[in-house]
Design a protein around this motif. Structure first.
Motif, mmCIF file in Angstrom:
data_model
loop_
_atom_site.group_PDB
_atom_site.id
_atom_site.type_symbol
_atom_site.label_atom_id
_atom_site.label_comp_id
_atom_site.label_asym_id
_atom_site.label_seq_id
_atom_site.Cartn_x
_atom_site.Cartn_y
_atom_site.Cartn_z
ATOM 1 N N ARG A 1 -0.065 9.404 -1.628
ATOM 2 C CA ARG A 1 0.023 7.943 -1.767
ATOM 3 C C ARG A 1 -0.958 7.422 -2.819
ATOM 4 O O ARG A 1 -0.591 6.598 -3.671
ATOM 5 C CB ARG A 1 -0.244 7.291 -0.410
ATOM 6 N N ASP A 2 -2.181 7.921 -2.790
ATOM 7 C CA ASP A 2 -3.167 7.487 -3.777
ATOM 8 C C ASP A 2 -2.765 7.906 -5.186
ATOM 9 O O ASP A 2 -2.977 7.158 -6.160
ATOM 10 C CB ASP A 2 -4.539 8.070 -3.435
ATOM 11 N N LEU A 3 -2.173 9.099 -5.307
ATOM 12 C CA LEU A 3 -1.723 9.570 -6.626
ATOM 13 C C LEU A 3 -0.612 8.676 -7.170
ATOM 14 O O LEU A 3 -0.638 8.278 -8.343
ATOM 15 C CB LEU A 3 -1.237 11.016 -6.519
ATOM 16 N N VAL A 4 0.359 8.348 -6.312
ATOM 17 C CA VAL A 4 1.467 7.486 -6.746
ATOM 18 C C VAL A 4 0.946 6.102 -7.144
ATOM 19 O O VAL A 4 1.339 5.549 -8.179
ATOM 20 C CB VAL A 4 2.525 7.368 -5.632
ATOM 21 N N LEU A 5 0.056 5.528 -6.339
ATOM 22 C CA LEU A 5 -0.510 4.218 -6.670
ATOM 23 C C LEU A 5 -1.265 4.257 -7.995
ATOM 24 O O LEU A 5 -1.169 3.328 -8.808
ATOM 25 C CB LEU A 5 -1.452 3.765 -5.555
ATOM 26 N N THR A 6 -1.993 5.344 -8.241
ATOM 27 C CA THR A 6 -2.748 5.473 -9.487
ATOM 28 C C THR A 6 -1.803 5.564 -10.685
ATOM 29 O O THR A 6 -2.000 4.889 -11.702
ATOM 30 C CB THR A 6 -3.651 6.713 -9.438
ATOM 31 N N VAL A 7 -0.763 6.410 -10.566
ATOM 32 C CA VAL A 7 0.205 6.565 -11.663
ATOM 33 C C VAL A 7 0.918 5.244 -11.950
ATOM 34 O O VAL A 7 1.086 4.849 -13.110
ATOM 35 C CB VAL A 7 1.224 7.676 -11.318
ATOM 36 N N VAL A 8 1.318 4.539 -10.893
ATOM 37 C CA VAL A 8 2.017 3.270 -11.064
ATOM 38 C C VAL A 8 1.137 2.241 -11.764
ATOM 39 O O VAL A 8 1.568 1.539 -12.681
ATOM 40 C CB VAL A 8 2.508 2.736 -9.701
ATOM 41 N N ASN A 9 -0.116 2.155 -11.353
ATOM 42 C CA ASN A 9 -1.012 1.180 -11.968
ATOM 43 C C ASN A 9 -1.347 1.545 -13.417
ATOM 44 O O ASN A 9 -1.479 0.657 -14.264
ATOM 45 C CB ASN A 9 -2.292 1.052 -11.146
ATOM 46 N N ILE A 10 -1.459 2.831 -13.704
ATOM 47 C CA ILE A 10 -1.643 3.252 -15.097
ATOM 48 C C ILE A 10 -0.421 2.855 -15.927
ATOM 49 O O ILE A 10 -0.547 2.390 -17.070
ATOM 50 C CB ILE A 10 -1.891 4.768 -15.171
ATOM 51 N N GLY A 11 0.773 3.051 -15.344
ATOM 52 C CA GLY A 11 1.997 2.673 -16.044
ATOM 53 C C GLY A 11 2.066 1.188 -16.342
ATOM 54 O O GLY A 11 2.426 0.780 -17.455
ATOM 55 N N VAL A 12 1.717 0.360 -15.364
ATOM 56 C CA VAL A 12 1.715 -1.089 -15.571
ATOM 57 C C VAL A 12 0.695 -1.474 -16.639
ATOM 58 O O VAL A 12 0.961 -2.321 -17.509
ATOM 59 C CB VAL A 12 1.427 -1.824 -14.246
ATOM 60 N N PHE A 13 -0.461 -0.846 -16.598
ATOM 61 C CA PHE A 13 -1.494 -1.109 -17.606
ATOM 62 C C PHE A 13 -0.997 -0.723 -19.000
ATOM 63 O O PHE A 13 -1.202 -1.450 -19.978
ATOM 64 C CB PHE A 13 -2.757 -0.318 -17.259
ATOM 65 N N LEU A 14 -0.316 0.417 -19.083
ATOM 66 C CA LEU A 14 0.211 0.873 -20.370
ATOM 67 C C LEU A 14 1.276 -0.082 -20.903
ATOM 68 O O LEU A 14 1.311 -0.383 -22.110
ATOM 69 C CB LEU A 14 0.785 2.283 -20.208
ATOM 70 N N VAL A 15 2.152 -0.562 -20.016
ATOM 71 C CA VAL A 15 3.178 -1.516 -20.433
ATOM 72 C C VAL A 15 2.536 -2.789 -20.985
ATOM 73 O O VAL A 15 2.973 -3.341 -22.002
ATOM 74 C CB VAL A 15 4.116 -1.845 -19.256
ATOM 75 N N LYS B 1 0.807 -1.224 0.000
ATOM 76 C CA LYS B 1 0.000 0.000 0.000
ATOM 77 C C LYS B 1 0.840 1.273 0.000
ATOM 78 O O LYS B 1 0.284 2.365 0.128
ATOM 79 C CB LYS B 1 -0.914 0.008 1.220
ATOM 80 N N LEU B 2 2.165 1.131 -0.113
ATOM 81 C CA LEU B 2 3.075 2.285 -0.067
ATOM 82 C C LEU B 2 2.857 3.096 1.201
ATOM 83 O O LEU B 2 2.802 4.327 1.188
ATOM 84 C CB LEU B 2 2.884 3.183 -1.299
ATOM 85 N N GLY B 3 2.735 2.381 2.310
ATOM 86 C CA GLY B 3 2.462 3.023 3.589
ATOM 87 C C GLY B 3 3.563 3.951 4.058
ATOM 88 O O GLY B 3 3.341 4.754 4.966
ATOM 89 N N PHE B 4 4.770 3.866 3.450
ATOM 90 C CA PHE B 4 5.863 4.751 3.845
ATOM 91 C C PHE B 4 5.629 6.182 3.351
ATOM 92 O O PHE B 4 6.344 7.102 3.753
ATOM 93 C CB PHE B 4 7.194 4.228 3.293
ATOM 94 N N ILE B 5 4.628 6.387 2.488
ATOM 95 C CA ILE B 5 4.251 7.741 2.074
ATOM 96 C C ILE B 5 3.180 8.228 3.046
ATOM 97 O O ILE B 5 2.054 7.723 3.040
ATOM 98 C CB ILE B 5 3.711 7.759 0.633
ATOM 99 N N PRO B 6 3.475 9.191 3.907
ATOM 100 C CA PRO B 6 2.546 9.540 4.991
ATOM 101 C C PRO B 6 1.260 10.218 4.522
ATOM 102 O O PRO B 6 0.205 10.013 5.107
ATOM 103 C CB PRO B 6 3.372 10.480 5.874
ATOM 104 N N ASN B 7 1.339 11.021 3.471
ATOM 105 C CA ASN B 7 0.159 11.753 3.009
ATOM 106 C C ASN B 7 -0.709 10.858 2.127
ATOM 107 O O ASN B 7 -0.239 10.326 1.114
ATOM 108 C CB ASN B 7 0.592 13.007 2.233
ATOM 109 N N LYS B 8 -1.978 10.701 2.508
ATOM 110 C CA LYS B 8 -2.862 9.785 1.784
ATOM 111 C C LYS B 8 -3.103 10.227 0.342
ATOM 112 O O LYS B 8 -3.121 9.395 -0.575
ATOM 113 C CB LYS B 8 -4.200 9.650 2.518
ATOM 114 N N ASP B 9 -3.288 11.520 0.119
ATOM 115 C CA ASP B 9 -3.534 11.996 -1.244
ATOM 116 C C ASP B 9 -2.338 11.719 -2.147
ATOM 117 O O ASP B 9 -2.493 11.276 -3.299
ATOM 118 C CB ASP B 9 -3.843 13.501 -1.226
#
Length: 234
Positions: free
Chosen positions: A204-218, A194-202
């Motif tokens: 963290r959610d942005l990073v998770l969204t970008v990463v998943n979009i990147g994996v989908f694009l690959v 969950k990338l819990g080491f990123i303290p700010n939830k917003d």
């Protein structure tokens, strides 16, 4: 399709986002390990010290009349066994915490909430002595939002395992039971999955969204590359 361009994009984006695939796979393995090394969550059932119902002398209305508030607006009343004696646990609209009135003699005791929580913790741990170490009104890195219930008391057993439990007097139960080893596994899972080491939830959610979009694009580029480089019929 320009297969050379697709191949290059697939290669570099795949390299950039491969770390998220490793993290997802690793956390999936750890999750399977945790299901075997950690006990399931405690049952949400009252675990106080029992009571002598024959000792009840006051009605609910009489108990409410003992509260320091004038004409309190009662929202809920529970009958709790604390120290073997019956106590009314009363929630009013204006009080921020439950108030306790003895069902035996009508005595109000503001310290009874913590005493009730300590009794729940002790009974859950088989009679072990416990020490209150925290009172949580918000989630933190150990008691995260998946446990849902707030506020809770934290009690430590002070044993070799560093055992601690979180107790809700609202439900009358332990909401989380953990120790050093269990929390070590849970912390790794939270940070990796969950990338819990990123303290700010917003953030963290942005990073998770970008990463998943990147994996989908690959993945899409891989499919496109397969189509673009398939053998052609003569």
């Amino acid at each position: 399709m320009n297969s050379r361009l697709i191949r290059k994009l697939h290669r570099w984006l795949g390299l950039a986002f491969s770390i998220s695939v490793f993290m997802a796979a690793g956390s999936g393995i750890l999750h399977n390990v945790m299901t075997r090394t950690q006990a399931p969550p405690p049952q949400a059932k009252p675990s106080g010290g029992g009571m002598d119902v024959n000792a009840i002398k006051l009605t609910v209305a009489e108990a409410v009349a003992k509260l320091p508030e004038e004409k309190p607006e009662v929202q809920a009343v529970n009958l709790r066994g604390i120290g073997g004696q019956p106590w009314y646990q009363i929630y009013t609209k204006t009080s921020r915490a439950p108030q306790y009135v003895s069902a035996v003699d009508g005595r109000a005791d503001p310290a009874m909430d913590q005493a009730y929580a300590a009794e729940i913790a002790t009974n859950f741990l088989g009679g072990a002595a416990v020490k209150k170490t925290d009172f949580l009104t918000a989630f933190n890195s150990e008691y995260i939002n998946i446990f849902r219930i707030l506020p809770v008391y934290r009690f430590d057993a002070g044993d070799a395992l560093d055992t601690r439990v979180y107790v809700s007097t609202t439900t009358g139960s332990v909401t989380r039971h953990t120790d050093r080893q269990r929390q070590f596994e849970a912390t790794i899972f939270t940070n990796v999955h969950k990338l819990g080491f990123i303290p700010n939830k917003d953030t963290r959610d942005l990073v998770l969204t970008v990463v998943n979009i990147g994996v989908f694009l690959v993945a899409c580029l891989g499919i496109a590359l397969f189509v673009a480089t398939r053998p052609r019929k003569k």
